[in-house]
Write an enzyme that holds these catalytic residues in place. Sequence first.
Site, PDB file in Angstrom:
ATOM      1  N   MET A 270      -4.234  10.509  -1.966  1.00 39.83           N
ATOM      2  CA  MET A 270      -4.917  11.508  -1.128  1.00 39.83           C
ATOM      3  C   MET A 270      -4.598  12.873  -1.717  1.00 39.83           C
ATOM      4  O   MET A 270      -3.862  13.677  -1.133  1.00 39.83           O
ATOM      5  CB  MET A 270      -4.433  11.385   0.322  1.00 39.83           C
TER       6      MET A 270
ATOM      7  N   HIS B 146       0.847  -1.200   0.000  1.00 45.44           N
ATOM      8  CA  HIS B 146       0.000   0.000   0.000  1.00 45.44           C
ATOM      9  C   HIS B 146       0.884   1.252   0.000  1.00 45.44           C
ATOM     10  O   HIS B 146       1.738   1.415   0.869  1.00 45.44           O
ATOM     11  CB  HIS B 146      -0.891  -0.034   1.252  1.00 45.44           C
TER      12      HIS B 146
ATOM     13  N   ASP C  62      -8.357   1.004   6.160  1.00 44.31           N
ATOM     14  CA  ASP C  62      -7.047   1.661   6.297  1.00 44.31           C
ATOM     15  C   ASP C  62      -7.079   2.660   7.448  1.00 44.31           C
ATOM     16  O   ASP C  62      -7.889   3.585   7.446  1.00 44.31           O
ATOM     17  CB  ASP C  62      -6.759   2.377   4.964  1.00 44.31           C
ATOM     18  N   GLY C  63      -6.167   2.463   8.418  1.00 45.08           N
ATOM     19  CA  GLY C  63      -6.013   3.419   9.513  1.00 45.08           C
ATOM     20  C   GLY C  63      -6.267   2.776  10.859  1.00 45.08           C
ATOM     21  O   GLY C  63      -7.376   2.323  11.145  1.00 45.08           O
TER      22      GLY C  63
ATOM     23  N   MET D 202       0.287  11.839  -0.835  1.00 44.28           N
ATOM     24  CA  MET D 202      -0.402  13.006  -0.240  1.00 44.28           C
ATOM     25  C   MET D 202       0.129  14.283  -0.892  1.00 44.28           C
ATOM     26  O   MET D 202       1.332  14.374  -1.164  1.00 44.28           O
ATOM     27  CB  MET D 202      -0.113  13.061   1.259  1.00 44.28           C
TER      28      MET D 202
ATOM     29  N   ASP E  78       0.918   5.426  -0.012  1.00 46.26           N
ATOM     30  CA  ASP E  78       0.102   6.600   0.319  1.00 46.26           C
ATOM     31  C   ASP E  78       0.688   7.865  -0.294  1.00 46.26           C
ATOM     32  O   ASP E  78       1.748   8.325   0.125  1.00 46.26           O
ATOM     33  CB  ASP E  78       0.058   6.769   1.842  1.00 46.26           C
TER      34      ASP E  78
ATOM     35  N   GLY F  20       0.009   8.405   9.551  1.00 48.62           N
ATOM     36  CA  GLY F  20      -0.011   7.066  10.113  1.00 48.62           C
ATOM     37  C   GLY F  20      -0.079   7.151  11.633  1.00 48.62           C
ATOM     38  O   GLY F  20       0.060   8.235  12.214  1.00 48.62           O
TER      39      GLY F  20
END
Length: 216
Positions: A68, A33, A175-176, A37, A35, A144
């Site tokens: 994101m 995964h 997720d999270g 941003m 991420d 995170g």
Amino acid sequence: MKHKISPSLLAANFANLADDIEMINRSEADWLHLDIMDGVFVPNISFGFPVIKAISKICKKPLDVHLMIVNPEKFIPAVKATGAKIMNVHYEACPHLHRVIQQIREAGMEPAVTINPSTPVFLLKDIIKEVYLVLIMSVNPGFGGQKFIEHSVEKVKELRMLIDETGSKALIEVDGGVNMKTAPLLLEAGADVLVAGNAIFSTPSPEETIHQMKTL
Ligand code: DX5
Ligand code: ZN
């Protein structure tokens, strides 16, 4: 189907990514995964396409790219060029979500949509049959290591019902704040894919933790 584990690289050691990716390759992780941003859609900036390209050269697991960012449709060719399997865009960032989903599929990737904690599941009703995967955020995106929002378990149950009612084949990813305590609740509620950052990378043996999450 056995659930999948998608470790989030955000919690890895950025000064030595190659070691962490080799660990992912050896492990039972299903995907990796990533991420992305932009400092606009979320109040943080992570890493971008040159880093993903370098990762894709050494990572043997399919890349699960979570964008994101605002206007993610502008970056469909750039995401495709990294070799990503899944391109995940936020519902809240796409006024023309249906078009974006079609474009991702036409580009040869699996289209996925992510919803923030404040976005209700029922808003996915008219898109659920078009997507490969729905990602439910169980923290507010951007960082995170945040605390799991308990209500997310209810959202997974609602999404499972929507998928079953409509005959959609969409996978449910969460997720999270996913860890060894929250993961069983999510699986019980119907989750198919668990993303975990800190719960994997901050343990003494991330490879063993992935094994434990996989055998839940
Ligand atoms: C947060 C990211 C997550 C993050 C999860 O905005 O989307 O993927 O890495 O981290 P943990 O598992 O530590 O909550
Ligand atoms: Zn993510």
